[in-house]
Scaffold this motif. Sequence first.
Motif, mmCIF file in Angstrom:
data_model
loop_
_atom_site.group_PDB
_atom_site.id
_atom_site.type_symbol
_atom_site.label_atom_id
_atom_site.label_comp_id
_atom_site.label_asym_id
_atom_site.label_seq_id
_atom_site.Cartn_x
_atom_site.Cartn_y
_atom_site.Cartn_z
ATOM 1 N N GLU A 7 0.832 -1.199 0.000
ATOM 2 C CA GLU A 7 0.000 0.000 0.000
ATOM 3 C C GLU A 7 0.870 1.253 0.000
ATOM 4 O O GLU A 7 0.539 2.244 -0.626
ATOM 5 N N ALA A 8 2.019 1.191 0.675
ATOM 6 C CA ALA A 8 2.926 2.340 0.697
ATOM 7 C C ALA A 8 3.402 2.682 -0.716
ATOM 8 O O ALA A 8 3.489 3.857 -1.082
ATOM 9 N N ASP A 9 3.703 1.663 -1.514
ATOM 10 C CA ASP A 9 4.102 1.903 -2.905
ATOM 11 C C ASP A 9 2.960 2.542 -3.684
ATOM 12 O O ASP A 9 3.178 3.455 -4.478
ATOM 13 N N ASN A 10 1.756 2.046 -3.475
ATOM 14 C CA ASN A 10 0.599 2.616 -4.160
ATOM 15 C C ASN A 10 0.398 4.078 -3.782
ATOM 16 O O ASN A 10 0.114 4.913 -4.639
ATOM 17 N N ILE A 11 0.534 4.387 -2.506
ATOM 18 C CA ILE A 11 0.365 5.767 -2.036
ATOM 19 C C ILE A 11 1.425 6.662 -2.663
ATOM 20 O O ILE A 11 1.112 7.737 -3.184
ATOM 21 N N GLU A 12 2.681 6.233 -2.638
ATOM 22 C CA GLU A 12 3.767 7.040 -3.202
ATOM 23 C C GLU A 12 3.585 7.242 -4.704
ATOM 24 O O GLU A 12 3.756 8.350 -5.215
ATOM 25 N N ASN A 13 3.221 6.187 -5.413
ATOM 26 C CA ASN A 13 3.039 6.302 -6.859
ATOM 27 C C ASN A 13 1.856 7.198 -7.211
ATOM 28 O O ASN A 13 1.931 7.982 -8.151
ATOM 29 N N LEU A 14 0.776 7.097 -6.449
ATOM 30 C CA LEU A 14 -0.360 7.979 -6.707
ATOM 31 C C LEU A 14 -0.001 9.426 -6.378
ATOM 32 O O LEU A 14 -0.380 10.345 -7.102
ATOM 33 N N ALA A 15 0.756 9.638 -5.304
ATOM 34 C CA ALA A 15 1.184 10.995 -4.959
ATOM 35 C C ALA A 15 2.005 11.597 -6.100
ATOM 36 O O ALA A 15 1.811 12.765 -6.466
ATOM 37 N N GLN A 16 2.905 10.803 -6.671
ATOM 38 C CA GLN A 16 3.700 11.290 -7.801
ATOM 39 C C GLN A 16 2.823 11.558 -9.023
ATOM 40 O O GLN A 16 3.062 12.507 -9.776
ATOM 41 N N CYS A 17 1.801 10.755 -9.203
ATOM 42 C CA CYS A 17 0.868 10.955 -10.311
ATOM 43 C C CYS A 17 0.085 12.265 -10.115
ATOM 44 O O CYS A 17 -0.123 13.025 -11.071
ATOM 45 N N GLY A 20 2.251 14.974 -11.009
ATOM 46 C CA GLY A 20 2.337 15.009 -12.462
ATOM 47 C C GLY A 20 1.177 15.773 -13.078
ATOM 48 O O GLY A 20 1.346 16.462 -14.091
ATOM 49 N N ALA A 21 0.014 15.681 -12.467
ATOM 50 C CA ALA A 21 -1.151 16.421 -12.956
ATOM 51 C C ALA A 21 -0.935 17.924 -12.799
ATOM 52 O O ALA A 21 -1.284 18.703 -13.684
ATOM 53 N N PHE A 22 -0.347 18.335 -11.671
ATOM 54 C CA PHE A 22 -0.027 19.756 -11.489
ATOM 55 C C PHE A 22 0.946 20.215 -12.573
ATOM 56 O O PHE A 22 0.778 21.273 -13.161
ATOM 57 N N TYR A 39 -9.480 14.016 -11.568
ATOM 58 C CA TYR A 39 -9.992 12.650 -11.672
ATOM 59 C C TYR A 39 -9.818 12.024 -13.050
ATOM 60 O O TYR A 39 -9.386 10.877 -13.139
ATOM 61 N N PRO A 40 -10.123 12.721 -14.149
ATOM 62 C CA PRO A 40 -9.873 12.094 -15.460
ATOM 63 C C PRO A 40 -8.389 11.780 -15.682
ATOM 64 O O PRO A 40 -8.051 10.749 -16.266
ATOM 65 N N TYR A 41 -7.514 12.655 -15.215
ATOM 66 C CA TYR A 41 -6.068 12.438 -15.328
ATOM 67 C C TYR A 41 -5.683 11.163 -14.582
ATOM 68 O O TYR A 41 -4.950 10.322 -15.099
ATOM 69 N N LEU A 42 -6.176 11.019 -13.345
ATOM 70 C CA LEU A 42 -5.848 9.846 -12.544
ATOM 71 C C LEU A 42 -6.467 8.585 -13.132
ATOM 72 O O LEU A 42 -5.837 7.527 -13.151
ATOM 73 N N GLN A 43 -7.690 8.690 -13.605
ATOM 74 C CA GLN A 43 -8.368 7.523 -14.173
ATOM 75 C C GLN A 43 -7.584 6.959 -15.354
ATOM 76 O O GLN A 43 -7.465 5.760 -15.509
ATOM 77 N N ARG A 45 -4.247 7.377 -15.913
ATOM 78 C CA ARG A 45 -2.882 6.967 -15.581
ATOM 79 C C ARG A 45 -2.766 6.030 -14.388
ATOM 80 O O ARG A 45 -1.762 5.347 -14.230
ATOM 81 N N TYR A 46 -3.771 6.029 -13.533
ATOM 82 C CA TYR A 46 -3.716 5.220 -12.307
ATOM 83 C C TYR A 46 -5.134 4.789 -11.959
ATOM 84 O O TYR A 46 -5.733 5.303 -11.010
ATOM 85 N N PRO A 47 -5.701 3.843 -12.721
ATOM 86 C CA PRO A 47 -7.121 3.489 -12.593
ATOM 87 C C PRO A 47 -7.581 3.104 -11.191
ATOM 88 O O PRO A 47 -8.745 3.307 -10.851
ATOM 89 N N LYS A 48 -6.688 2.583 -10.361
ATOM 90 C CA LYS A 48 -7.098 2.180 -9.001
ATOM 91 C C LYS A 48 -6.826 3.278 -7.979
ATOM 92 O O LYS A 48 -6.662 3.009 -6.795
ATOM 93 N N TYR A 49 -6.811 4.536 -8.437
ATOM 94 C CA TYR A 49 -6.470 5.642 -7.545
ATOM 95 C C TYR A 49 -7.407 5.764 -6.349
ATOM 96 O O TYR A 49 -6.997 6.196 -5.278
#
Length: 87
Positions: A7-17, A20-22, A39-43, A45-49
Amino acid sequence: MNELHSEADNIENLAQCIMGAFKENNLEAGNVLSYQELYPYLQERYPKYKDVQKEAEHHLAKLAWVTPAPDGLMLTQVGYNNMNQNK
């Protein structure tokens, strides 16, 4: 997409994503990235956001890179500086 094992990897990767949107939206410190834009950006690039979204936002807030805004996330000066150092 690589399979993540914690889960820590998922959190870090989503934070970086999120950061990336900014960057992709060319936002500066003090600007808000609305959830309507995020949300469209995350959907894409990271569908399980949704699984770790709150934790990732909290992680970024603890780093002082973003602060919550009524309709999204505001980029702080610290977050803006970090984003530009990692071009």
